[in-house]
Design a protein around this motif. Structure first.
Motif, PDB file in Angstrom:
ATOM      1  N   LEU A  33       0.851  -1.196   0.000  1.00 14.03           N
ATOM      2  CA  LEU A  33       0.000   0.000   0.000  1.00 14.03           C
ATOM      3  C   LEU A  33       0.880   1.238   0.000  1.00 14.03           C
ATOM      4  O   LEU A  33       1.794   1.359   0.824  1.00 14.03           O
ATOM      5  CB  LEU A  33      -0.908   0.007   1.223  1.00 14.03           C
ATOM      6  N   ARG A  34       0.607   2.167  -0.940  1.00 12.16           N
ATOM      7  CA  ARG A  34       1.407   3.391  -1.052  1.00 12.16           C
ATOM      8  C   ARG A  34       0.487   4.610  -1.151  1.00 12.16           C
ATOM      9  O   ARG A  34      -0.549   4.553  -1.807  1.00 12.16           O
ATOM     10  CB  ARG A  34       2.316   3.333  -2.282  1.00 12.16           C
ATOM     11  N   HIS A  35       0.898   5.688  -0.491  1.00  7.92           N
ATOM     12  CA  HIS A  35       0.159   6.946  -0.568  1.00  7.92           C
ATOM     13  C   HIS A  35       1.148   8.083  -0.780  1.00  7.92           C
ATOM     14  O   HIS A  35       2.146   8.195  -0.065  1.00  7.92           O
ATOM     15  CB  HIS A  35      -0.651   7.190   0.702  1.00  7.92           C
ATOM     16  N   TYR A  36       0.850   8.916  -1.781  1.00 11.77           N
ATOM     17  CA  TYR A  36       1.704  10.053  -2.138  1.00 11.77           C
ATOM     18  C   TYR A  36       0.888  11.327  -1.904  1.00 11.77           C
ATOM     19  O   TYR A  36      -0.073  11.599  -2.632  1.00 11.77           O
ATOM     20  CB  TYR A  36       2.141   9.954  -3.594  1.00 11.77           C
ATOM     21  N   GLN A  37       1.265  12.073  -0.878  1.00  9.62           N
ATOM     22  CA  GLN A  37       0.520  13.261  -0.484  1.00  9.62           C
ATOM     23  C   GLN A  37       1.256  14.523  -0.936  1.00  9.62           C
ATOM     24  O   GLN A  37       2.402  14.750  -0.545  1.00  9.62           O
ATOM     25  CB  GLN A  37       0.352  13.281   1.042  1.00  9.62           C
ATOM     26  N   LYS A  38       0.585  15.324  -1.752  1.00  7.92           N
ATOM     27  CA  LYS A  38       1.167  16.580  -2.179  1.00  7.92           C
ATOM     28  C   LYS A  38       1.116  17.569  -1.022  1.00  7.92           C
ATOM     29  O   LYS A  38       0.048  17.833  -0.455  1.00  7.92           O
ATOM     30  CB  LYS A  38       0.412  17.115  -3.394  1.00  7.92           C
ATOM     31  N   ILE A  39       2.268  18.147  -0.667  1.00  8.46           N
ATOM     32  CA  ILE A  39       2.346  19.056   0.473  1.00  8.46           C
ATOM     33  C   ILE A  39       2.133  20.499   0.044  1.00  8.46           C
ATOM     34  O   ILE A  39       1.185  21.161   0.457  1.00  8.46           O
ATOM     35  CB  ILE A  39       3.701  18.913   1.188  1.00  8.46           C
ATOM     36  N   ILE A  40       2.993  20.996  -0.808  1.00 11.82           N
ATOM     37  CA  ILE A  40       2.884  22.354  -1.325  1.00 11.82           C
ATOM     38  C   ILE A  40       3.594  22.404  -2.671  1.00 11.82           C
ATOM     39  O   ILE A  40       4.708  21.897  -2.807  1.00 11.82           O
ATOM     40  CB  ILE A  40       3.480  23.394  -0.343  1.00 11.82           C
ATOM     41  N   ARG A  41       2.882  22.947  -3.664  1.00 12.56           N
ATOM     42  CA  ARG A  41       3.388  22.974  -5.036  1.00 12.56           C
ATOM     43  C   ARG A  41       3.807  21.567  -5.455  1.00 12.56           C
ATOM     44  O   ARG A  41       2.991  20.665  -5.497  1.00 12.56           O
ATOM     45  CB  ARG A  41       4.509  24.011  -5.167  1.00 12.56           C
ATOM     46  N   SER A  42       5.098  21.351  -5.731  1.00 10.07           N
ATOM     47  CA  SER A  42       5.528  20.052  -6.243  1.00 10.07           C
ATOM     48  C   SER A  42       6.215  19.180  -5.189  1.00 10.07           C
ATOM     49  O   SER A  42       6.789  18.141  -5.516  1.00 10.07           O
ATOM     50  CB  SER A  42       6.483  20.263  -7.428  1.00 10.07           C
ATOM     51  N   ILE A  43       6.147  19.565  -3.911  1.00 10.77           N
ATOM     52  CA  ILE A  43       6.732  18.753  -2.841  1.00 10.77           C
ATOM     53  C   ILE A  43       5.763  17.624  -2.484  1.00 10.77           C
ATOM     54  O   ILE A  43       4.570  17.851  -2.272  1.00 10.77           O
ATOM     55  CB  ILE A  43       7.040  19.607  -1.600  1.00 10.77           C
ATOM     56  N   VAL A  44       6.280  16.390  -2.419  1.00 10.37           N
ATOM     57  CA  VAL A  44       5.447  15.203  -2.189  1.00 10.37           C
ATOM     58  C   VAL A  44       5.979  14.429  -0.986  1.00 10.37           C
ATOM     59  O   VAL A  44       7.188  14.236  -0.839  1.00 10.37           O
ATOM     60  CB  VAL A  44       5.424  14.300  -3.438  1.00 10.37           C
ATOM     61  N   TRP A  45       5.047  13.986  -0.144  1.00 12.19           N
ATOM     62  CA  TRP A  45       5.378  13.101   0.977  1.00 12.19           C
ATOM     63  C   TRP A  45       4.885  11.708   0.611  1.00 12.19           C
ATOM     64  O   TRP A  45       3.690  11.463   0.487  1.00 12.19           O
ATOM     65  CB  TRP A  45       4.717  13.598   2.256  1.00 12.19           C
ATOM     66  N   ALA A  46       5.823  10.780   0.406  1.00 11.57           N
ATOM     67  CA  ALA A  46       5.505   9.422  -0.046  1.00 11.57           C
ATOM     68  C   ALA A  46       5.608   8.449   1.124  1.00 11.57           C
ATOM     69  O   ALA A  46       6.574   8.483   1.898  1.00 11.57           O
ATOM     70  CB  ALA A  46       6.460   9.002  -1.161  1.00 11.57           C
ATOM     71  N   ASN A  47       4.600   7.577   1.250  1.00  4.41           N
ATOM     72  CA  ASN A  47       4.570   6.593   2.330  1.00  4.41           C
ATOM     73  C   ASN A  47       4.204   5.223   1.761  1.00  4.41           C
ATOM     74  O   ASN A  47       3.422   5.115   0.822  1.00  4.41           O
ATOM     75  CB  ASN A  47       3.545   6.981   3.392  1.00  4.41           C
ATOM     76  N   ARG A  48       4.749   4.190   2.374  1.00  6.65           N
ATOM     77  CA  ARG A  48       4.520   2.825   1.907  1.00  6.65           C
ATOM     78  C   ARG A  48       4.479   1.867   3.086  1.00  6.65           C
ATOM     79  O   ARG A  48       5.286   1.988   4.023  1.00  6.65           O
ATOM     80  CB  ARG A  48       5.638   2.414   0.953  1.00  6.65           C
ATOM     81  N   ALA A  49       3.554   0.920   3.045  1.00  9.63           N
ATOM     82  CA  ALA A  49       3.491  -0.191   4.002  1.00  9.63           C
ATOM     83  C   ALA A  49       3.377  -1.474   3.210  1.00  9.63           C
ATOM     84  O   ALA A  49       2.540  -1.584   2.310  1.00  9.63           O
ATOM     85  CB  ALA A  49       2.312  -0.033   4.951  1.00  9.63           C
ATOM     86  N   SER A  50       4.207  -2.470   3.537  1.00  7.97           N
ATOM     87  CA  SER A  50       4.240  -3.705   2.769  1.00  7.97           C
ATOM     88  C   SER A  50       4.359  -4.909   3.701  1.00  7.97           C
ATOM     89  O   SER A  50       5.061  -4.848   4.725  1.00  7.97           O
ATOM     90  CB  SER A  50       5.413  -3.681   1.783  1.00  7.97           C
ATOM     91  N   TYR A  51       3.662  -5.980   3.320  1.00 11.13           N
ATOM     92  CA  TYR A  51       3.710  -7.225   4.104  1.00 11.13           C
ATOM     93  C   TYR A  51       3.761  -8.402   3.140  1.00 11.13           C
ATOM     94  O   TYR A  51       3.101  -8.400   2.096  1.00 11.13           O
ATOM     95  CB  TYR A  51       2.478  -7.363   4.998  1.00 11.13           C
ATOM     96  N   GLY A  52       4.552  -9.409   3.479  1.00 14.43           N
ATOM     97  CA  GLY A  52       4.631 -10.605   2.661  1.00 14.43           C
ATOM     98  C   GLY A  52       4.760 -11.853   3.510  1.00 14.43           C
ATOM     99  O   GLY A  52       5.306 -11.809   4.621  1.00 14.43           O
ATOM    100  N   GLN A  53       4.295 -12.975   2.963  1.00 11.69           N
ATOM    101  CA  GLN A  53       4.336 -14.237   3.704  1.00 11.69           C
ATOM    102  C   GLN A  53       4.391 -15.411   2.744  1.00 11.69           C
ATOM    103  O   GLN A  53       3.604 -15.506   1.806  1.00 11.69           O
ATOM    104  CB  GLN A  53       3.096 -14.357   4.596  1.00 11.69           C
TER     105      GLN A  53
END
Length: 230
Positions: A33-53
């Motif tokens: 799961l990934r989420h890319y949040q635009k902060i201001i203008r072209s600055i992006v805060w990218a987050n990721r959570a991953s699980y495998g089994q």
């Protein structure tokens, strides 16, 4: 380039069955799961959570640490893990990245969990007031990041049945044995800064990271890699 926004989810389920020997069948589940949040203008805060089994009769291994397409790659121990009994265990192993601050195979096990967060600042685009014709400067990003994750066996990373927290010890000339549980922190944490841009048609990244294992910090470790995103 590499200016993603929004949310995306990838889930995959793989099952491989050996028709002649059921003991060699196994499956794999991965959720990313990934989420890319635009902060201001072209600055992006990218987050990721991953699980495998991995699951099933045939043991397979995730190898956590490092980055994709790491040009100056290093391994925690050997390039090939010990105790492989057949080539299929080499072919079906899976490297899990990014965990910066550590080498490949810093943690191994049939399960993994990984978290990434990264602030991406296209420094030239942010301040420019006119078109940027140079691909190098137009795609130049400065980043600050943090990664945390572990690969493990057992029910959960903090469980008593996690093999990374259990060490067998031989006593009295191998006549007796014992298992020592050390209760160390199973999660590895890496953090640092980096830069990425296009050069000669390739999208390259340079990162410097510090790793923290069981609350002890090591580094810095440098990464020269190719490719996009995490």
């Amino acid at each position: 380039v590499n200016m993603v926004s929004g949310t995306r989810l990838k889930a995959s389920l793989l099952n491989l069955s050996n028709l002649n020997d059921r003991g060699k069948s196994f499956g794999k589940l991965v959720i990313d799961l990934r989420h890319y949040q635009k902060i201001i203008r072209s600055i992006v805060w990218a987050n990721r959570a991953s699980y495998g089994q991995f699951f099933g009769a045939r043991p397979q291994i995730f190898r956590l640490g490092g980055m994709d397409d790491w040009l100056n790659a290093g391994y925690q121990d050997n390039r090939f893990l010990p105790n492989y009994s057949a080539p299929d265990q080499v072919f079906n192993q899976e490297f899990v990245t990014n965990l910066r601050g550590f080498d490949y195979s810093a943690r191994t096990g049939p399960r993994y969990v990984l978290f990434n967060t990264e602030l991406r600042i296209p420094i030239v685009q942010y301040f420019a007031r006119r078109p940027i014709y140079s691909g190098f400067f137009r795609n130049l990003q400065l980043t600050g990041f943090a990664d945390a994750g572990t690969a493990y066996s057992g029910t959960n990373p903090f469980g008593l049945d996690n093999s990374s927290n259990t060490k067998p010890v031989a006593l009295a000339g191998n006549y007796f044995s014992a298992s020592v549980i050390n209760f160390r922190n199973p999660f590895l944490v890496g953090y640092g800064v980096g830069a990425r841009t296009t050069l000669l048609g390739f999208y390259g990244k340079v990162d410097v990271a510090w790793g923290q294992e069981n609350f002890v910090t090591s580094g810095p470790k440098f990464y020269f890699t190719l490719g996009y995103d995490f």
